[in-house]
Design an enzyme around this catalytic site. Sequence first.
Site, PDB file in Angstrom:
ATOM      1  N   ALA A  21      31.665 -48.784 -96.492  1.00  0.00           N
ATOM      2  CA  ALA A  21      30.999 -48.655 -95.270  1.00  0.00           C
ATOM      3  C   ALA A  21      30.566 -49.927 -95.057  1.00  0.00           C
ATOM      4  O   ALA A  21      29.606 -50.480 -95.694  1.00  0.00           O
ATOM      5  CB  ALA A  21      29.861 -47.763 -95.097  1.00  0.00           C
ATOM      6  N   THR A  22      30.597 -50.516 -93.752  1.00  0.00           N
ATOM      7  CA  THR A  22      29.870 -51.720 -93.168  1.00  0.00           C
ATOM      8  C   THR A  22      30.092 -52.664 -94.195  1.00  0.00           C
ATOM      9  O   THR A  22      29.080 -53.028 -94.650  1.00  0.00           O
ATOM     10  CB  THR A  22      28.843 -51.345 -92.667  1.00  0.00           C
ATOM     11  OG1 THR A  22      28.639 -49.982 -92.246  1.00  0.00           O
ATOM     12  CG2 THR A  22      28.643 -52.453 -91.398  1.00  0.00           C
ATOM     13  N   GLN A  23      31.248 -53.301 -94.455  1.00  0.00           N
ATOM     14  CA  GLN A  23      31.295 -54.321 -95.589  1.00  0.00           C
ATOM     15  C   GLN A  23      30.858 -55.643 -95.022  1.00  0.00           C
ATOM     16  O   GLN A  23      30.767 -56.932 -95.287  1.00  0.00           O
ATOM     17  CB  GLN A  23      32.531 -54.545 -96.365  1.00  0.00           C
ATOM     18  CG  GLN A  23      32.494 -53.361 -97.359  1.00  0.00           C
ATOM     19  CD  GLN A  23      32.746 -53.590 -98.959  1.00  0.00           C
ATOM     20  OE1 GLN A  23      33.820 -54.413 -98.872  1.00  0.00           O
ATOM     21  NE2 GLN A  23      31.998 -53.454 -99.696  1.00  0.00           N
TER      22      GLN A  23
END
Lengths: 291, 281
Positions: B32-34
């Site tokens: 998630a959200t890299q």
Amino acid sequence: MTSIGTGYDLANSIFSPDGRNFQVEYAVKAVENGGTSIGIRCKEGVVLAVEKIITSKLLKPNANKRIATVDRHLGIVYSGMIPDGRHFVDRARDEARAWRDTFKTPIATADLASRMGGYMQAYTLYQSVRPFGITAIIGGFDPSTDLPVDGEVGRGPSCGAGGKVPGKTFGGPGLYMIEPSGLYWGYYGAATGKGRQAAKAELEKLDLAGPGGESLTLEQAVKEAARIIYVAHDDNKDKDFELEMTWISGPDGPTKGLHQEVPRALREEAERLAKKALESDDEDEDGKMEE
Amino acid sequence: MDHRPQAWGRPRDDVYGPYDASYLHNNQPKTATQSPIVTGTSVIAIKFKDGVVMAADNLASYGSLARFTDVKRLRPFLSTSVVGFGGDVSDMQFLDRHLNELAIDEAYEAEGCSAGGLGSSAQEPDASPGASKGQLNAANLHKYLTKLMYRRRNSFDPLWNQILVAGFDSASAPFLASVDLRGTAFTSPSLATGYGAMLAQPIMRKYAATEEDAAKLTRDDAVRVVRECMKVLFYRDARSLDRFSLAVVTRDGVDISEDEVLEQQSWAFAERIRGYGTQTV
């Protein structure tokens, strides 16, 4: 009371043969013992007021507020069992928050009244619970402009939302009263609690419904609210009381669409006028007696 | 017919071979959200003697594309503090909604219209607004955001923002602090995020290197310095815009103007820049 001993008042979920729910009627009795609460809806906004009976001299003046804010733009005042009212307010705040979570926008007065009406009604259905011992008055002001969306970052399109009918206005002040049965109606002026009869008589004189209602300003409504609470207070039976008042105006008004306590200067002025009006009333009556 | 119900309605193993369920089992780490997607660039802020000035431009970029040009990245909180967001815009929206919820709940407790409010809420309605007793001030808010950001980083789902919080602390002194996506928090008389940390910070330090220096700055000085920094940032930062928001927090409240424009730009220096573009020399 006719219901006593018949057995039909022993539980919530049982009707009497003539179609009454006695538990709900007893809850109404609890409301009738509470300090008077009123709400006045005028064109510019809503005023809520409550006669707060001072039960002990050890209570700090102006503390222990009775009128609660829900979200930013709604107010709730109630008469009856105060702990029941506190729980009712907690639930209303949860509803307002859940509405924001879902729709990203503040809840409308009518929607909150509907949800809280449903909540009250659920407490008349089951053996395991008792009805709320309160009658609540919900006041609010729904903005007539487009509502901002929570978390919005830009101004959006300049041409405004589509699907609008020219000349049709949206929003405005709202005032609802919810009874222990869950019944709720919208009102021009609402009163409940011990002094409700006197208060209703005074509210009816204000002609809030007719074209005269348009002319009542919010500040006049504050003064009328103070006067009505003083009129409804029974000096002989009750001890001292404190007047607590809040108001909600539109975005252009003094509270900018928020539910706020009436500023102290205005409240004191309203109380002064209320006391004066009562005194002159008394003099009139004395005069008549002498005649 | 196969008597096992779990085999019913599935491709037959004897015809198609055993079913390959490996794609259902992802053994990779959570991703998630890299990286941020739509981003805001620098936020800058400087303290002065009566408060704090903060500025951020109104741009949200999608990569190098100037995608949204009227984005409000400075958010008031309870009319006592301002929060400025750099980094991912959707995470900013999440935080903004979260802070909005927090502000509503805070007001229930503090304003006196509280069902649960006892003695401490016995404020007169005329009591001046601002960080009154019992209400979250900027220092509290910053502490809260620090915990929130650090928690999210530790669950490997960081909010991709660098945040500046401006307002007043519990001693009613001007307060300015930052927190980033790792939960790193620090405070300084002047602060900047992103490119601003490299380009604007040295300029602001000339005027407010220490708290004492900042306490000598007037409001007008601070606003002038911030405008100057915004101009430098627009000259040098390719993800910036010449329209910006400017917030001034004083004890009287928060004053945000969202339609500021950079004036008197001079691009004469651009001619002397070598190493980019089409020059041949």
